[in-house]
Scaffold this motif. Structure first.
Motif, PDB file in Angstrom:
ATOM      1  N   ARG A   1       7.335  13.526   7.358  1.00  0.00           N
ATOM      2  CA  ARG A   1       7.065  14.148   6.056  1.00  0.00           C
ATOM      3  C   ARG A   1       6.221  15.407   6.215  1.00  0.00           C
ATOM      4  O   ARG A   1       6.436  16.403   5.513  1.00  0.00           O
TER       5      ARG A   1
ATOM      6  N   VAL B   1      -3.971   7.473   0.339  1.00  0.00           N
ATOM      7  CA  VAL B   1      -3.805   6.093  -0.087  1.00  0.00           C
ATOM      8  C   VAL B   1      -4.953   5.791  -1.044  1.00  0.00           C
ATOM      9  O   VAL B   1      -6.123   5.932  -0.668  1.00  0.00           O
ATOM     10  N   ASP B   2      -4.619   5.428  -2.266  1.00  0.00           N
ATOM     11  CA  ASP B   2      -5.636   5.167  -3.297  1.00  0.00           C
ATOM     12  C   ASP B   2      -6.619   6.330  -3.413  1.00  0.00           C
ATOM     13  O   ASP B   2      -7.835   6.126  -3.553  1.00  0.00           O
TER      14      ASP B   2
ATOM     15  N   MET C   1       0.848  -1.182   0.000  1.00  0.00           N
ATOM     16  CA  MET C   1       0.000   0.000   0.000  1.00  0.00           C
ATOM     17  C   MET C   1       0.888   1.239   0.000  1.00  0.00           C
ATOM     18  O   MET C   1       1.657   1.459   0.912  1.00  0.00           O
ATOM     19  N   SER C   2       0.784   2.041  -1.046  1.00  0.00           N
ATOM     20  CA  SER C   2       1.645   3.204  -1.215  1.00  0.00           C
ATOM     21  C   SER C   2       0.957   4.464  -0.699  1.00  0.00           C
ATOM     22  O   SER C   2      -0.209   4.730  -1.016  1.00  0.00           O
ATOM     23  N   VAL C   3       1.690   5.244   0.113  1.00  0.00           N
ATOM     24  CA  VAL C   3       1.171   6.505   0.655  1.00  0.00           C
ATOM     25  C   VAL C   3       1.753   7.649  -0.163  1.00  0.00           C
ATOM     26  O   VAL C   3       2.966   7.767  -0.310  1.00  0.00           O
ATOM     27  N   GLU C   4       0.879   8.489  -0.706  1.00  0.00           N
ATOM     28  CA  GLU C   4       1.278   9.673  -1.456  1.00  0.00           C
ATOM     29  C   GLU C   4       1.190  10.876  -0.525  1.00  0.00           C
ATOM     30  O   GLU C   4       0.162  11.106   0.104  1.00  0.00           O
TER      31      GLU C   4
ATOM     32  N   GLN D   1       4.973   5.285  10.537  1.00  0.00           N
ATOM     33  CA  GLN D   1       5.546   4.947   9.236  1.00  0.00           C
ATOM     34  C   GLN D   1       6.321   6.110   8.626  1.00  0.00           C
ATOM     35  O   GLN D   1       6.649   6.091   7.439  1.00  0.00           O
TER      36      GLN D   1
END
Length: 196
Positions: free
Chosen positions: A116, A62-63, A1-4, A111
């Motif tokens: 960030r 996410v998504d 699962m990629s976090v933008e 995470q």
């Protein structure tokens, strides 16, 4: 699962307000804020960021779904309650960028997203040539009855990022709490500051 993670402003900021308001209500119900918020109050508050030419909203998605958000604006455009400690200590507001709040859905904590959020807001402040940044955190007694077992303060995280606690610089704000029966409660917040 990629976090933008991305910075937004202007129309993109306005488009995200409802999702950010929902997340703020969800996260700020937790200790230590215990905030019993409404969508209307949150939208009104967040519209101040949309109207500020120097504001920034950092989103984590996410998504395409917002799972985190962090705000900032020039101190001169922040709520008067946040400005007062600086004015009382003969600080020039134009030297300060106010780092508003950061909220992150519980399952995504730990995470690096919090780092960030700081990285992006600090970069924005530097790009606007602010020499100093500040944020505040709510003050709660160590024995507060709603403090969860195993709760860990973020103070160590903030200190590692170069922030200094300024307990003598305080703001007072009223908000409804989950334990206040619908009544506003006066809350004290203390500032943390950093110079670049």
């Amino acid at each position: 699962m990629s976090v933008e993670v991305l910075r937004v402003s202007g129309e993109a900021l306005m488009d995200a307000l409802d999702e950010v308001a929902r997340l703020r209500i969800e996260v700020f119900r937790e200790y230590p804020y215990l905030y019993d918020g409404t969508k209307e109050a949150e939208r009104e508050y967040l519209e101040g960021y949309a109207e500020s030419s120097g504001a920034v909203l950092v989103l984590a998605r996410v998504d395409g779904v917002v799972i985190g958000a962090s705000t900032g604006m020039p101190m001169g455009e922040a709520d008067e309650a946040f400005q007062q400690p600086f004015l009382q200590n003969t600080e020039r507001l134009e030297n300060w960028f106010y780092l508003g709040e950061s909220v992150l859905s519980g399952r995504f904590r730990g995470q690096g997203i919090g780092h960030r959020f700081f990285d992006e807001r600090e970069a924005h402040a530097r790009e606007l040539a602010f020499p100093s940044v500040a944020f505040c955190s709510v003050v709660r007694p160590q024995d507060h009855p709603l403090k969860p077992h195993g709760y860990r303060s973020h103070e160590r995280f903030w200190t590692k990022r170069g922030y200094e606690k300024r307990p003598e610089w305080r703001a007072s704000l009223n908000w409804k709490q989950i334990d206040s029966g619908g009544m506003d409660v006066r809350n004290e917040l203390e500032f943390w500051t950093r110079n670049f």
